[in-house]
Design an enzyme around this catalytic site. Structure first.
Site, PDB file in Angstrom:
ATOM      1  N   ARG A  49     -20.198 -83.901 100.982  1.00  0.00           N
ATOM      2  CA  ARG A  49     -20.960 -84.332  99.816  1.00  0.00           C
ATOM      3  C   ARG A  49     -21.670 -85.646 100.117  1.00  0.00           C
ATOM      4  NH1 ARG A  49     -17.929 -85.352  94.183  1.00  0.00           N
ATOM      5  NH2 ARG A  49     -17.723 -83.098  94.213  1.00  0.00           N
ATOM      6  N   GLY A  88     -10.774 -87.262  99.416  1.00  0.00           N
ATOM      7  CA  GLY A  88     -10.633 -88.234  98.345  1.00  0.00           C
ATOM      8  C   GLY A  88     -11.730 -89.275  98.286  1.00  0.00           C
ATOM      9  N   GLU A  89     -12.954 -88.901  98.679  1.00  0.00           N
ATOM     10  CA  GLU A  89     -14.076 -89.844  98.663  1.00  0.00           C
ATOM     11  C   GLU A  89     -14.324 -90.408  97.268  1.00  0.00           C
ATOM     12  OE1 GLU A  89     -17.655 -91.678 100.433  1.00  0.00           O
ATOM     13  OE2 GLU A  89     -15.956 -90.649 101.350  1.00  0.00           O
ATOM     14  N   ARG A  90     -14.290 -89.548  96.234  1.00  0.00           N
ATOM     15  CA  ARG A  90     -14.541 -90.022  94.871  1.00  0.00           C
ATOM     16  C   ARG A  90     -13.445 -90.990  94.430  1.00  0.00           C
ATOM     17  NH1 ARG A  90     -13.825 -86.867  91.057  1.00  0.00           N
ATOM     18  NH2 ARG A  90     -15.238 -87.736  89.529  1.00  0.00           N
ATOM     19  N   ASN A 123     -11.310 -79.658 101.441  1.00  0.00           N
ATOM     20  CA  ASN A 123     -12.222 -80.613 100.812  1.00  0.00           C
ATOM     21  C   ASN A 123     -13.551 -79.951 100.490  1.00  0.00           C
ATOM     22  OD1 ASN A 123     -13.068 -83.147  99.879  1.00  0.00           O
ATOM     23  ND2 ASN A 123     -13.938 -83.677 101.852  1.00  0.00           N
ATOM     24  N   ALA A 127     -15.170 -79.441  96.727  1.00  0.00           N
ATOM     25  CA  ALA A 127     -16.310 -80.302  96.400  1.00  0.00           C
ATOM     26  C   ALA A 127     -17.411 -79.524  95.708  1.00  0.00           C
ATOM     27  CB  ALA A 127     -16.854 -80.959  97.672  1.00  0.00           C
TER      28      ALA A 127
END
Length: 295
Positions: A49, A88-90, A123, A127
């Site tokens: 993303r 877990g980027e967000r 992931n 996403a």
């Protein structure tokens, strides 16, 4: 050092007890759980993303400020006091917005490429990606982890034709890809534009789709008639016959099966199937499929 939380945050805080950044708790799968300072986590170069909704991030940040991070991020070691983000980027971005100094994390082994690949696949599956981001992620996984299309489709619970069709979007010109990524063109429009060979023709018809609000079906008909590239034909010339519904259906099925463009022409007394290939290796791949071997 433990921090006081309330409600649901306190319950999960007890489950994932906070530890100092140089301490960790072993988990059953060989991973460890630890509280890691946010500046120690570096971005994942394979993050599929690239666009994050600012309103969603602000909402998540407010939740984290009140309750804490309820689900740990997943990282792997990337050097001394450095960790590479896997999932877990967000949550990481929202934690930074909330002013948190550390974040709970599951640390996975650096050498277990299969584990890393599976985490990236998970992931990708979770996403909310646009079609181009999804195609780029598929391509990255196939390249970096030698992941087959069959394995990719199985892990994501998507059909192999769906994976193949998504990957084909990368054959569009950069300008058209940008329109698809921005949501100006749908994936259906994009797949129809793949029937045009030149980037100029794709871009010309893409502009028409946006300006005139053409449907996917109308776009497919324009491409089939050979008018998608903006090249005007002489008034004495007739355009090619529009494929029948059956010809289009069979062409689509065979294109998915062979992962290449297949044309079907059904005449009154005889018909013709044309299978396109890009190179000698591509021809060998198609021949292997015809022989019943798995590629």
């Amino acid at each position: 050092m433990a921090t006081k939380q309330s409600g649901l945050g306190r319950g999960l805080g007890d489950l994932f007890a906070r530890t100092d950044e140089d301490e960790s708790q072993p988990l059953k799968d060989g991973s460890t759980f630890a509280e890691i300072r946010v500046e120690q986590i570096v971005p994942n170069p394979h993050q599929p993303r690239t666009v994050f909704d600012e309103d969603d991030l602000e909402e998540l940040s407010a939740s984290i400020a009140e309750f804490g991070v309820l689900q740990p991020v997943v990282v792997r070691k990337a050097g001394r006091n450095k960790f590479e983000l896997i999932m877990g980027e967000r949550r990481l971005r929202a934690s930074k917005m909330a002013g948190r100094a550390s974040i709970p994390a599951i640390v996975r082994g650096t050498e277990d490429s299969a584990l890393l690949r599976d985490a990236l696949l998970e992931n990708l599956h979770r996403a909310n990606l646009n079609p181009i981001e999804e195609a780029q992620a598929y391509s990255q996984l196939l390249s970096d982890f030698e992941c087959t299309k069959e394995e990719l489709s199985s892990k994501l619970h998507r059909s192999r034709p769906q994976v193949s069709n998504t990957l084909r979007l990368l054959n569009l010109s950069p300008r058209v890809q940008a329109k698809v990524a921005a949501g100006v063109l749908s994936a259906g429009h994009a797949r129809a534009l793949l029937g045009l060979e030149s980037a100029e023709a794709q871009e010309h018809l893409a502009d028409r789709i946006v300006a005139e609000g053409l449907s996917v079906r109308s776009t497919e008909e324009i491409v089939a008639l050979g008018r998608g590239g903006g090249e005007r034909k002489s008034s004495v010339q007739r355009g090619p016959r529009l494929p029948s519904d059956r010809e289009r259906e069979i062409s689509s099925q065979l294109s998915d099966h062979f992962d290449t463009r297949v044309k079907v022409n059904i005449g009154r007394n005889k018909g013709k199937i044309t299978i396109e290939f890009a190179s000698g290796d591509d021809l060998d791949r198609i021949m292997a499929i015809l022989d019943g071997k798995t590629i």
